[in-house]
Design a protein around this motif. Sequence first.
Motif, PDB file in Angstrom:
ATOM      1  N   ARG A 254       7.779  21.363  13.056  1.00  0.00           N
ATOM      2  CA  ARG A 254       7.167  21.624  11.569  1.00  0.00           C
ATOM      3  C   ARG A 254       5.774  22.951  11.764  1.00  0.00           C
ATOM      4  O   ARG A 254       5.834  23.160  11.175  1.00  0.00           O
ATOM      5  N   ARG A 258       6.521  26.159   9.039  1.00  0.00           N
ATOM      6  CA  ARG A 258       5.388  27.029   8.872  1.00  0.00           C
ATOM      7  C   ARG A 258       5.675  28.064   8.791  1.00  0.00           C
ATOM      8  O   ARG A 258       4.688  28.843   8.492  1.00  0.00           O
ATOM      9  N   SER A 259       5.218  28.262  10.205  1.00  0.00           N
ATOM     10  CA  SER A 259       5.345  30.229  10.456  1.00  0.00           C
ATOM     11  C   SER A 259       6.154  30.332   9.669  1.00  0.00           C
ATOM     12  O   SER A 259       6.129  31.680   9.487  1.00  0.00           O
ATOM     13  N   LEU A 263       3.253  29.517   5.618  1.00  0.00           N
ATOM     14  CA  LEU A 263       2.548  28.954   5.164  1.00  0.00           C
ATOM     15  C   LEU A 263       1.086  29.450   5.358  1.00  0.00           C
ATOM     16  O   LEU A 263       0.899  28.895   6.725  1.00  0.00           O
ATOM     17  N   ASP A 269       3.599  21.556   3.572  1.00  0.00           N
ATOM     18  CA  ASP A 269       4.939  21.665   3.743  1.00  0.00           C
ATOM     19  C   ASP A 269       5.508  21.807   2.641  1.00  0.00           C
ATOM     20  O   ASP A 269       5.539  20.976   1.402  1.00  0.00           O
TER      21      ASP A 269
END
Length: 416
Positions: A254, A258-259, A263, A269
Amino acid sequence: MLFLKVLNESVRQAWSQLTGNKLRTFLSLLGISIGIFCIIGVLSAVDSLEDNVSGSLAKLGDDVVYIDKWPWKDNSNDWWEFFQRPYPDHDDYEALKEKMPSASLVSYWTVPGSKALKYQSNSVEGGFLFVTTYEMDRLFNITIEKGRYWTNAEYTGGADKMLLGHAISNELFGALEPVGKTVKMGGRKYEVIGVLEAAGGDLINPLDFDDAIMVTYNNAARFINLKNRNQYGGTIGVKAKEGVPTQQLQDDIRGILRSNRRLRPREGDNFALNELSMMADALGSFFGVLNMMGWLIGGFSIIVGAISVANIMFVSVKERTSLIGVKKALGARQFVILLEFLTESVILCIIGGLMGLVLVVGITSIINTSFESFAITLSAKNAILGVVLSAVVGILAGAIPAGQAAAMDPVEAMRS
């Protein structure tokens, strides 16, 4: 010693009931037989189905997290949100492969569509193109029946070499040896270097590559715009290192995704992390409903059978009233009379239960002969359950008649 005498007398009386009025006894025990057949038959079928499905899903790996656009759980209310998500792509795969501290393997695959293959005058249509990164064979323990897997140099260089599924290989080459042959796909020439083992007869085949045309990502990127994630997005599988819990693996995935997708902290997500346990939980509920149905259907039959056995026992008590009086006059205690009739009732019900188990074996043998891809087996656990359940029904069915016999006054009994 006393118990053996009671048991001998009970067996003799049970046999007398069976042979004295065969039709009445058969019809009475039929309810027990049908009830045991329904319950044990359904339990055996569900257990066999569960083993088959669990074995199929186990090929996906219980230590693998699957990154996809869609969650495996039913979230139909959020359909539009999931639809707008981007598919995982090769950039996500590269980021995870480079930065995942808790992963032993990261693999990416996508299925751009169906393709046609041609070898000399033979051609096959409908095979699905399976584009994959190099780690696929280790992630899913893929077995190659003929030939070999790609070498690292072949993968890196995007060599025109492919693996074929068992079914599509047979259809294209027939009795010919496929390994080493050159085929055409979309105007390009490929060497067949391996044929995958047949998928087998599992009811659920998560890795059914029988109709697959497998090429490497580096090769497919030459003639397909795989960077278009909305059109050619795929799935990423991340396998945990030994000893790493799934939750830690998900947390690492996650954070990196996300990086990589930039985000913001407050944004949710835009990807789904799926596990085998999600599918197993859903199937577990389904199997639970099937088991409950078997118990309900069988339960009604057993109740009818128990009432019938109770009627047999009341008749038996009536026919032997004077004999009961003589036994009690000679010193037989109440518990001896009670035990005698209860044992007789249990023996009758066990005979009915064994008839039901024989019926289960017969029906499952017919099914197994007709459908070789799915075998139903009567396990020792279910067989023992059937016998124990029959004995319990015997105790319940015989309790009132046995109690009535044990409570008789010896003088009144001898006069009747």
